[in-house]
Scaffold this motif. Structure first.
Motif, PDB file in Angstrom:
ATOM      1  N   LYS A 166       0.842  -1.191   0.000  1.00  0.00           N
ATOM      2  CA  LYS A 166       0.000   0.000   0.000  1.00  0.00           C
ATOM      3  C   LYS A 166       0.877   1.240   0.000  1.00  0.00           C
ATOM      4  CE  LYS A 166      -3.651  -2.346   2.494  1.00  0.00           C
ATOM      5  NZ  LYS A 166      -4.315  -2.502   3.776  1.00  0.00           N
ATOM      6  N   LYS A 167       0.330   2.357  -0.453  1.00  0.00           N
ATOM      7  CA  LYS A 167       1.100   3.592  -0.620  1.00  0.00           C
ATOM      8  C   LYS A 167       1.838   4.022   0.641  1.00  0.00           C
ATOM      9  CE  LYS A 167       0.804   8.112  -2.700  1.00  0.00           C
ATOM     10  NZ  LYS A 167      -0.013   9.061  -3.403  1.00  0.00           N
ATOM     11  N   GLU A 168       1.160   4.062   1.749  1.00  0.00           N
ATOM     12  CA  GLU A 168       1.776   4.493   3.014  1.00  0.00           C
ATOM     13  C   GLU A 168       1.942   3.300   3.963  1.00  0.00           C
ATOM     14  OE1 GLU A 168       2.919   7.608   3.776  1.00  0.00           O
ATOM     15  OE2 GLU A 168       2.432   8.142   1.716  1.00  0.00           O
ATOM     16  N   GLY A 169       2.210   2.129   3.408  1.00  0.00           N
ATOM     17  CA  GLY A 169       2.290   0.915   4.201  1.00  0.00           C
ATOM     18  C   GLY A 169       3.418   0.909   5.215  1.00  0.00           C
ATOM     19  N   LYS A 170       3.086   0.498   6.433  1.00  0.00           N
ATOM     20  CA  LYS A 170       4.058   0.415   7.517  1.00  0.00           C
ATOM     21  C   LYS A 170       3.485  -0.513   8.578  1.00  0.00           C
ATOM     22  CE  LYS A 170       6.265   3.683  10.651  1.00  0.00           C
ATOM     23  NZ  LYS A 170       6.445   5.103  10.929  1.00  0.00           N
ATOM     24  N   VAL A 171       4.323  -1.405   9.101  1.00  0.00           N
ATOM     25  CA  VAL A 171       3.883  -2.321  10.156  1.00  0.00           C
ATOM     26  C   VAL A 171       4.801  -2.128  11.353  1.00  0.00           C
ATOM     27  CG1 VAL A 171       3.530  -4.734  10.812  1.00  0.00           C
ATOM     28  CG2 VAL A 171       3.053  -4.003   8.465  1.00  0.00           C
ATOM     29  N   SER A 172       4.229  -1.710  12.477  1.00  0.00           N
ATOM     30  CA  SER A 172       5.011  -1.477  13.695  1.00  0.00           C
ATOM     31  C   SER A 172       4.634  -2.495  14.758  1.00  0.00           C
ATOM     32  CB  SER A 172       4.751  -0.076  14.238  1.00  0.00           C
ATOM     33  OG  SER A 172       5.208   0.895  13.334  1.00  0.00           O
ATOM     34  N   LEU A 173       5.630  -3.182  15.276  1.00  0.00           N
ATOM     35  CA  LEU A 173       5.446  -4.123  16.372  1.00  0.00           C
ATOM     36  C   LEU A 173       6.276  -3.583  17.537  1.00  0.00           C
ATOM     37  CD1 LEU A 173       5.899  -7.390  14.295  1.00  0.00           C
ATOM     38  CD2 LEU A 173       3.756  -6.349  15.013  1.00  0.00           C
TER      39      LEU A 173
END
Length: 96
Positions: free
Chosen positions: A38-45
């Motif tokens: 996705k354009k602004e994709g980010k996954v924070s754990l």
């Protein structure tokens, strides 16, 4: 550690079958991948780290075989930045 060893470890630690552990790991990978697309994709754990996408600009390179300049196209690349807990565990630093 490879994927099958990770599946074995997850199954053992969580007390679940290897089939369930494999499904969970594949779901995690699939969801991270689709989010990063996705354009602004980010996954924070929190405590573990952040997966994100960075853009590399087009640039000049050199073909090592011919020593002639080549154009390297711009592209998006996946990045991972370790969280504080993971970074401290790897470096051996003590938690404050």
């Amino acid at each position: 550690m490879n994927k099958s060893e990770l599946i074995d470890a997850i199954a053992k630690d969580a007390g679940i079958t290897k089939v369930s552990a494999k499904a969970a790991l594949e779901s995690f990978i699939s969801n991270v991948t689709s989010t990063l697309k996705k354009k602004e994709g980010k996954v924070s754990l929190v405590g573990f780290g952040t997966f994100s996408v960075a853009e590399r600009a087009a640039r000049q390179g050199i073909n090592p075989a011919t020593k002639k300049p080549i154009k390297i196209a711009a592209k998006k690349v996946a990045k991972f930045k370790a969280g504080a807990d993971l970074a401290n565990a790897v470096s051996g630093a003590k938690k404050k």
